[in-house]
Motif scaffolding. Structure first.
Motif, PDB file in Angstrom:
ATOM      1  N   UNK A 139       0.925  -1.257   0.128  1.00 59.75           N
ATOM      2  CA  UNK A 139       0.076   0.139  -0.049  1.00 59.75           C
ATOM      3  C   UNK A 139       1.015   1.219  -0.091  1.00 59.75           C
ATOM      4  N   UNK A 140       1.837   1.357   1.046  1.00 58.26           N
ATOM      5  CA  UNK A 140       2.644   2.369   1.066  1.00 58.26           C
ATOM      6  C   UNK A 140       3.466   2.697  -0.321  1.00 58.26           C
ATOM      7  N   UNK A 141       4.224   1.354  -0.681  1.00 58.26           N
ATOM      8  CA  UNK A 141       4.994   1.582  -1.750  1.00 58.26           C
ATOM      9  C   UNK A 141       4.254   1.791  -2.976  1.00 58.26           C
ATOM     10  N   UNK A 142       2.779   1.729  -3.161  1.00 59.51           N
ATOM     11  CA  UNK A 142       2.209   2.390  -4.350  1.00 59.51           C
ATOM     12  C   UNK A 142       2.029   3.834  -4.173  1.00 59.51           C
ATOM     13  N   UNK A 143       1.961   4.421  -3.183  1.00 52.73           N
ATOM     14  CA  UNK A 143       1.817   5.873  -2.818  1.00 52.73           C
ATOM     15  C   UNK A 143       3.238   6.398  -3.381  1.00 52.73           C
TER      16      UNK A 143
END
Length: 152
Positions: free
Chosen positions: A1-5
């Protein structure tokens, strides 16, 4: 999730840096007197844009349809007339149909006649079963066209 952001942020950051760099290069070249050439494909596209007729004024309505409804028992005969525009009220096409419920409760419509412009009307050759759904025969359909279709 954070990697996508993080990935989305970096994508936008790269796009921003590339855009700012391109603007800076063009501004620098223009400031130093370098003449930018428009690519040939873009130049021909711009010429075609110049050849287009001007767009219609905002308040002009093009290709609009006026409907006239005439009661026929429990059904309705509808005539549609399409005009070129509200300023040029030449008729492009007209049609007339009967609509209503048929045995079984389905709501249907049957085209009775069509016209191109203000010419003569064309009456489709309906199978007798289609006409029977509306309690019509070929002869009564022609009578209905003459009495209820509001061709202009």
């Amino acid at each position: 999730m954070i990697w996508q952001r993080v990935q989305t942020f970096l994508t936008y950051l790269v796009r921003f840096v590339v855009t700012i760099s391109a603007i800076a290069i063009v501004a620098f070249d223009l400031f130093n007197g370098i003449d930018w050439q428009i690519p040939a494909f873009l130049e021909s596209y711009l010429e075609r844009l110049e050849d287009r007729p001007p767009p219609p004024e905002r308040d002009e309505i093009r290709k609009y349809v006026q409907f006239t409804n005439v009661k026929y028992g429990r059904r309705e005969v509808v005539t549609g007339t399409e005009f070129a525009s509200d300023r040029n009220r030449s008729i492009t096409t007209q049609w007339c149909y009967i609509s209503g419920s048929i045995p079984g409760g389905r709501r249907v419509q049957l085209t009775l006649a069509t016209k191109t412009g203000t010419g003569t009307s064309a009456i489709p050759n309906h199978p007798s079963t289609a006409l029977a759904d509306f309690d019509l025969t070929a002869r009564s359909a022609r009578t209905l066209i003459n009495s209820h279709c509001r061709f202009q």
